[in-house]
Enzyme design. Structure first.
Site, PDB file in Angstrom:
ATOM      1  N   ASP A  76       0.775  -1.226  -0.006  1.00  0.00           N
ATOM      2  CA  ASP A  76       0.064  -0.161   0.071  1.00  0.00           C
ATOM      3  C   ASP A  76       1.024   1.277  -0.034  1.00  0.00           C
ATOM      4  O   ASP A  76       1.989   1.195   0.616  1.00  0.00           O
ATOM      5  CB  ASP A  76      -0.939  -0.028   1.373  1.00  0.00           C
ATOM      6  CG  ASP A  76      -2.289   0.932   1.110  1.00  0.00           C
ATOM      7  OD1 ASP A  76      -2.222   1.702   0.177  1.00  0.00           O
ATOM      8  OD2 ASP A  76      -2.752   1.208   1.953  1.00  0.00           O
ATOM      9  N   ASN A 130       1.043   3.296  -2.844  1.00  0.00           N
ATOM     10  CA  ASN A 130       1.859   3.698  -4.311  1.00  0.00           C
ATOM     11  C   ASN A 130       1.340   5.190  -4.497  1.00  0.00           C
ATOM     12  O   ASN A 130       2.276   6.072  -4.916  1.00  0.00           O
ATOM     13  CB  ASN A 130       1.558   2.971  -5.171  1.00  0.00           C
ATOM     14  CG  ASN A 130       2.203   1.459  -5.179  1.00  0.00           C
ATOM     15  OD1 ASN A 130       3.009   1.245  -4.034  1.00  0.00           O
ATOM     16  ND2 ASN A 130       1.700   0.638  -5.951  1.00  0.00           N
ATOM     17  N   ARG A 178       0.143   7.558  -2.837  1.00  0.00           N
ATOM     18  CA  ARG A 178       0.734   8.765  -1.903  1.00  0.00           C
ATOM     19  C   ARG A 178       2.025   8.787  -2.116  1.00  0.00           C
ATOM     20  O   ARG A 178       2.518  10.139  -2.100  1.00  0.00           O
ATOM     21  CB  ARG A 178       0.696   8.656  -0.418  1.00  0.00           C
ATOM     22  CG  ARG A 178      -0.929   8.788   0.213  1.00  0.00           C
ATOM     23  CD  ARG A 178      -1.199   8.004   1.372  1.00  0.00           C
ATOM     24  NE  ARG A 178      -1.484   6.531   1.175  1.00  0.00           N
ATOM     25  CZ  ARG A 178      -1.425   5.690   2.266  1.00  0.00           C
ATOM     26  NH1 ARG A 178      -1.081   5.839   3.327  1.00  0.00           N
ATOM     27  NH2 ARG A 178      -1.623   4.451   1.996  1.00  0.00           N
ATOM     28  N   TRP A 179       2.898   7.907  -2.299  1.00  0.00           N
ATOM     29  CA  TRP A 179       4.470   8.109  -2.733  1.00  0.00           C
ATOM     30  C   TRP A 179       4.705   8.881  -4.019  1.00  0.00           C
ATOM     31  O   TRP A 179       5.368   9.832  -4.145  1.00  0.00           O
ATOM     32  CB  TRP A 179       5.037   6.742  -2.955  1.00  0.00           C
ATOM     33  CG  TRP A 179       6.291   6.800  -3.335  1.00  0.00           C
ATOM     34  CD1 TRP A 179       7.378   6.507  -2.200  1.00  0.00           C
ATOM     35  CD2 TRP A 179       7.070   6.851  -4.503  1.00  0.00           C
ATOM     36  NE1 TRP A 179       8.838   6.275  -2.710  1.00  0.00           N
ATOM     37  CE2 TRP A 179       8.330   6.652  -4.125  1.00  0.00           C
ATOM     38  CE3 TRP A 179       6.881   6.903  -5.756  1.00  0.00           C
ATOM     39  CZ2 TRP A 179       9.622   6.611  -5.188  1.00  0.00           C
ATOM     40  CZ3 TRP A 179       7.598   6.984  -6.833  1.00  0.00           C
ATOM     41  CH2 TRP A 179       9.137   6.716  -6.417  1.00  0.00           C
ATOM     42  N   SER A 237      -7.168  -5.660  -5.866  1.00  0.00           N
ATOM     43  CA  SER A 237      -8.361  -6.095  -5.179  1.00  0.00           C
ATOM     44  C   SER A 237      -9.675  -6.054  -5.943  1.00  0.00           C
ATOM     45  O   SER A 237      -9.747  -5.189  -6.854  1.00  0.00           O
ATOM     46  CB  SER A 237      -8.738  -5.444  -3.768  1.00  0.00           C
ATOM     47  OG  SER A 237      -9.237  -4.070  -3.980  1.00  0.00           O
ATOM     48  N   THR A 238     -10.599  -6.721  -5.536  1.00  0.00           N
ATOM     49  CA  THR A 238     -11.768  -6.779  -6.235  1.00  0.00           C
ATOM     50  C   THR A 238     -12.495  -5.214  -6.289  1.00  0.00           C
ATOM     51  O   THR A 238     -12.820  -4.663  -7.174  1.00  0.00           O
ATOM     52  CB  THR A 238     -13.124  -7.588  -5.695  1.00  0.00           C
ATOM     53  OG1 THR A 238     -12.408  -8.691  -5.363  1.00  0.00           O
ATOM     54  CG2 THR A 238     -14.343  -7.782  -6.323  1.00  0.00           C
ATOM     55  N   ASN A 288     -10.627  -2.785  -6.166  1.00  0.00           N
ATOM     56  CA  ASN A 288      -9.859  -1.540  -6.952  1.00  0.00           C
ATOM     57  C   ASN A 288     -10.413  -1.551  -8.577  1.00  0.00           C
ATOM     58  O   ASN A 288     -10.154  -0.583  -9.095  1.00  0.00           O
ATOM     59  CB  ASN A 288      -8.535  -2.326  -7.174  1.00  0.00           C
ATOM     60  CG  ASN A 288      -7.358  -2.093  -6.026  1.00  0.00           C
ATOM     61  OD1 ASN A 288      -6.618  -2.994  -5.893  1.00  0.00           O
ATOM     62  ND2 ASN A 288      -7.789  -1.133  -5.177  1.00  0.00           N
ATOM     63  N   ARG A 329       1.538  -4.841   6.263  1.00  0.00           N
ATOM     64  CA  ARG A 329       1.016  -3.842   5.519  1.00  0.00           C
ATOM     65  C   ARG A 329       1.851  -2.669   5.359  1.00  0.00           C
ATOM     66  O   ARG A 329       2.274  -2.307   6.715  1.00  0.00           O
ATOM     67  CB  ARG A 329      -0.484  -3.720   6.004  1.00  0.00           C
ATOM     68  CG  ARG A 329      -1.159  -2.544   5.162  1.00  0.00           C
ATOM     69  CD  ARG A 329      -2.520  -2.482   5.397  1.00  0.00           C
ATOM     70  NE  ARG A 329      -3.139  -1.541   4.428  1.00  0.00           N
ATOM     71  CZ  ARG A 329      -4.234  -1.584   4.024  1.00  0.00           C
ATOM     72  NH1 ARG A 329      -5.013  -2.420   4.345  1.00  0.00           N
ATOM     73  NH2 ARG A 329      -4.705  -0.737   3.157  1.00  0.00           N
ATOM     74  N   ARG A 343      -5.423  -1.807   8.334  1.00  0.00           N
ATOM     75  CA  ARG A 343      -6.416  -2.564   7.951  1.00  0.00           C
ATOM     76  C   ARG A 343      -6.223  -3.795   7.277  1.00  0.00           C
ATOM     77  O   ARG A 343      -5.015  -3.962   6.804  1.00  0.00           O
ATOM     78  CB  ARG A 343      -7.523  -1.647   6.886  1.00  0.00           C
ATOM     79  CG  ARG A 343      -8.193  -0.516   7.302  1.00  0.00           C
ATOM     80  CD  ARG A 343      -8.911  -0.065   6.260  1.00  0.00           C
ATOM     81  NE  ARG A 343      -8.215   0.647   5.311  1.00  0.00           N
ATOM     82  CZ  ARG A 343      -7.594   1.666   5.151  1.00  0.00           C
ATOM     83  NH1 ARG A 343      -7.773   2.673   6.436  1.00  0.00           N
ATOM     84  NH2 ARG A 343      -6.969   2.261   4.319  1.00  0.00           N
TER      85      ARG A 343
END
Ligand code: FPP
Length: 251
Positions: free
Chosen positions: A22, A24, A26-27, A67-68, A70, A192, A198
């Site tokens: 997780d 990407n 924000r980076w 993910s589904t 996404n 994570r 989460r």
């Protein structure tokens, strides 16, 4: 100075590490770039993590790549991400073979764009005989989807008189999950990245007793040292599986 890697007890390695990659977006945003630049930069982290895990002797690594949920992202991001997946998977197949790494995938793979699905299957076939480590890509995956698929499978068995409802066991159920169908054991360690706490619909059944590790590192910055740090942290934990500390200590 002792290297972090040297602190790892090779006799107590997690057999299976699952990772929610997780951060990407924000980076990329921090650098004033488009989100897809973050995903592209995340490929290096995938490569480093896979290499580090194989070098250590980890047997299974599962990466939550799409993910589904996404599918609800803007179409241009989905298209770019799918293209990135197709290209990366095809490009990396040779390296996977050179390193004796088998690629498999879990998720609603039929919902992937045709070229992505075909390329993925080609790589899966090409690496099928590799034995050093299994790299599991979770693609168009969600745990609730997987659980419902398992329920349908069991219901079919009941309808075919192969099993009585009152006789259904936990093993009967887990045998129907996509991970079990591929012979993948439950994760021992779930990582994570990006300071989010989460599970996001990932391997809900399978992580019942996994150790959870959260790091603020954004996925594109994740390197071998970050994986070592997670493993060192994991090895300090006492895994009791519901028992008391005394019960699990050798006398
Ligand atoms: C989550 O970051 C990341 C993804 C949804 C995609 C991960 C994909 C890759 C790293 C591409 C390559 C993968 C493989 C296996 C070849 P985010 O977009 O949710 O970031 P954010 O939370 O900062 O918005």
């Amino acid at each position: 100075m002792i290297d972090l890697k040297d602190k790892i007890d090779l006799n107590k390695l997690p057999q299976h590490i699952a990772i929610i990659m997780d951060g990407n977006g924000r980076w990329a945003k921090k650098r004033g770039k488009l989100r897809i630049f973050g995903h592209e930069s995340g490929v290096k982290a995938v490569r480093e993590t896979t290499e580090a895990a194989a070098e250590l002797g980890i047997k299974y690594i599962t990466l939550y790549a799409f993910s589904t949920e996404n599918w609800d992202r803007p179409k241009y991001e989905i298209d770019a991400l799918m293209q990135l997946l197709v290209n990366t998977i095809s490009k990396e197949t040779k390296t996977l073979n050179e390193n004796n790494i088998k690629l498999v995938a879990i998720g609603d793979l039929k919902s992937l764009p045709k070229d992505c699905y075909q390329n993925l299957n080609k790589s899966i076939e090409n690496t099928a005989n590799n034995t050093r480590m299994t790299l599991v890509l979770a693609l168009s995956y969600s745990s609730k989807w997987e659980i419902i698929e398992a329920v349908k499978n069991i219901a079919q068995k009941v309808q075919n008189n192969q099993i009585l409802p009152q006789n259904i066991t936990q093993n009967d159920f887990s045998d129907c999950l996509s991970t079990s169908l591929l012979g993948i054991p439950d994760p021992d360690l779930l990582i994570r990245t990006s300071d989010e706490y989460r599970i996001s619909n990932f391997l809900l059944w399978q992580i019942a007793y996994a150790e959870l590790y959260f790091t603020p590192t954004l996925w594109p910055d994740f390197r071998k040292e970050d994986l070592y740090e997670a493993i060192v942290n994991y090895q300090k934990r006492e895994r009791r599986f519901g028992k008391t500390s005394e019960q699990i200590k050798p006398i």
